[in-house]
Write an enzyme that holds these catalytic residues in place. Structure first.
Site, PDB file in Angstrom:
ATOM      1  N   LYS A  17       2.878  42.902 -34.861  1.00 28.15           N
ATOM      2  CA  LYS A  17       1.992  44.056 -34.827  1.00 28.15           C
ATOM      3  C   LYS A  17       2.814  45.352 -34.874  1.00 28.15           C
ATOM      4  O   LYS A  17       3.557  45.564 -35.812  1.00 28.15           O
ATOM      5  CB  LYS A  17       1.082  43.956 -33.600  1.00 28.15           C
ATOM      6  CG  LYS A  17       0.476  42.545 -33.405  1.00 28.15           C
ATOM      7  CD  LYS A  17      -0.466  42.116 -34.512  1.00 28.15           C
ATOM      8  CE  LYS A  17      -0.846  40.643 -34.460  1.00 28.15           C
ATOM      9  NZ  LYS A  17      -1.353  40.144 -33.186  1.00 28.15           N
ATOM     10  N   TYR A  32      -6.437  38.440 -26.387  1.00 33.10           N
ATOM     11  CA  TYR A  32      -6.336  37.962 -27.755  1.00 33.10           C
ATOM     12  C   TYR A  32      -6.920  36.544 -27.830  1.00 33.10           C
ATOM     13  O   TYR A  32      -6.605  35.699 -26.973  1.00 33.10           O
ATOM     14  CB  TYR A  32      -4.851  37.958 -28.142  1.00 33.10           C
ATOM     15  CG  TYR A  32      -4.575  37.412 -29.511  1.00 33.10           C
ATOM     16  CD1 TYR A  32      -4.990  38.106 -30.644  1.00 33.10           C
ATOM     17  CD2 TYR A  32      -3.907  36.209 -29.683  1.00 33.10           C
ATOM     18  CE1 TYR A  32      -4.743  37.608 -31.902  1.00 33.10           C
ATOM     19  CE2 TYR A  32      -3.646  35.709 -30.945  1.00 33.10           C
ATOM     20  CZ  TYR A  32      -4.065  36.410 -32.055  1.00 33.10           C
ATOM     21  OH  TYR A  32      -3.816  35.915 -33.297  1.00 33.10           O
ATOM     22  N   ASP A  62       0.946  40.982 -21.661  1.00 30.14           N
ATOM     23  CA  ASP A  62       1.021  41.033 -23.123  1.00 30.14           C
ATOM     24  C   ASP A  62       0.968  42.516 -23.504  1.00 30.14           C
ATOM     25  O   ASP A  62      -0.080  43.159 -23.383  1.00 30.14           O
ATOM     26  CB  ASP A  62      -0.152  40.244 -23.718  1.00 30.14           C
ATOM     27  CG  ASP A  62      -0.099  40.178 -25.247  1.00 30.14           C
ATOM     28  OD1 ASP A  62       0.515  41.076 -25.864  1.00 30.14           O
ATOM     29  OD2 ASP A  62      -0.687  39.243 -25.818  1.00 30.14           O
TER      30      ASP A  62
END
Ligand SMILES: *Cc1c(COP(=O)(O)O)cnc(C)c1O
Length: 384
Positions: free
Chosen positions: A195, A98, A170
């Protein structure tokens, strides 16, 4: 209790004060004490709040973790984990991360003397080769953002532990429904609950899940000392979202699989990135590591950036927006959006330029495919 039952019941017993079946939103900053220092377990909502506690227990139950800590955002959760490091420490991170994680490592922690080497975590031996005597942490994302690369978590854990370092995963893209990294040897899991876990694109949040009590205490100390906590209403929204994680993820996987098959070989589409496709380099590993392949699909159109932009403008159901993991379908152009903070040369080297990323929602698949087909048609007509 199994996964879907835990999502609905863990940490969510009826309220002892009122019998409320659903955990109430304890919208209070402080708690009245009977005598100085004598209270019912809560003093001040930065240190603890019952709605947040329910969320933390539920999240831990989903990841199979002994401890859960909730944060105001995914990046606040990541910052709390990185607070375990000291100047001079070194991190080995997967390069396909990310964009905000890359920014946090290079522009917040690097100036404080904590350095990171970014490596292709899918290449055998690459993480091992980057380890130095100062390496204290390995950081990976699988599937990764935006290329959906798959990293072998058991291998990463072995590399980390041989070096006396911690493995952080993650798990935002996979969710605990599809992957539980602690069971594969990871030490710490982080999430952007913004999310899939929240799932409705209406709240920003983060979480840290882990088994080690000493590490839990250090991160909990930082959570209270630095204060990046979620408020009661945000905690409640995430808790409301995670109750349906399993049904949503099944629908996301099914729709994303259909979208990937449709795009694979469609005229005007140069490449499709989805771990469920047998052509994906990480397919076999993904099939071993996850019971489903998730809701994210990336693609490359013939014609590059202009074509990709035209395609994104032509979509009607897929909203052109950052973020992912909500019930509605979203489309984005990472090079100009989520990964704008990565340098253009670096984006080119890693194949992010020109990429379109889809977060496939749980609408009816016929409508999603018609939208994609319509946009591909529009782009093809424009090119003639
Ligand atoms: C969004 C995201 C983050 C950051 O989370 P925020 O809630 O936006 O702070 C971290 N990792 C991944 C994989 C993400 O998608």
């Amino acid at each position: 209790m199994r996964f879907s039952t835990r999502a609905i019941h863990a940490g969510q017993a009826a309220d002892t004060a009122t019998g409320a079946t659903i955990v109430p939103i304890y919208q209070t900053s402080t708690f009245t004490q009977t005598s100085p220092g004598e209270h019912l377990g809560y003093e001040y909502s930065r240190s603890g709040n019952p709605t947040r506690t329910a969320l933390e227990v539920a999240l831990a139950a989903l990841e199979g973790a002994a401890h859960g800590l909730a944060f105001a955002s995914g990046l606040a959760a990541e910052t709390a984990v990185l607070s375990l490091l000291r100047p001079g420490d070194h991190v080995v991170a997967a390069e396909d991360l990310y964009g905000g994680t890359i920014r946090l490592l290079t522009r917040v922690f690097e100036p404080m003397g904590i350095t990171t080497s970014f490596v292709d975590s899918t290449a055998p031996g690459a993480m091992q080769d980057a380890v130095t005597p100062s390496t204290k942490m390995l950081w990976v994302e699988s599937p990764s953002n935006p290329l959906l690369a798959i990293t072998d978590i058991e291998v990463a854990a072995a590399v980390a532990h041989n070096a006396g370092a911690l493995l952080v995963v993650d798990n935002t893209f996979a969710t605990p429904y599809l992957q539980r990294p602690l069971e594969l040897g990871a030490d710490i899991v982080v999430h952007s609950t913004t999310k899939y876990i929240g799932g409705h694109s209406d709240v920003v949040g983060g979480a840290v899940l882990l088994n080690d009590t000493g590490l839990r205490d250090s991160i909990a100390f930082y959570q209270n000392a630095a204060g990046g906590v979620p408020g009661p209403f945000d905690s409640w929204l995430v808790l409301r979202g995670l109750k349906t994680l399993s049904v949503r993820m099944r629908a996301h996987c099914e729709n994303a699989g259909a979208v990937a098959s449709f795009l694979d070989g469609a005229s005007g589409v140069e490449a499709v990135y989805y771990p469920g496709l047998t052509s994906h380099p990480g397919h076999e590993l993904a099939a071993r590591q996850m019971p489903g392949f998730g809701g994210m699909v990336s693609l490359r159109l013939t014609g590059g950036k202009e074509t990709a932009h035209a395609f994104l403008r032509s979509l009607e159901l897929f909203s052109l927006a950052e973020s992912l993991g909500g019930i509605e379908s979203l489309a984005s152009y990472p090079a100009d959006m989520t990964h704008a903070s990565v340098s253009p040369e670096e984006r080119e080297r890693r194949g992010i330029n020109g990429l379109v990323r889809l977060s496939v929602g749980i609408e009816d698949i016929e409508d999603l495919l018609a939208d994609l087909a319509g946009a591909l048609d529009t782009v093809r007509r424009g090119q003639r």
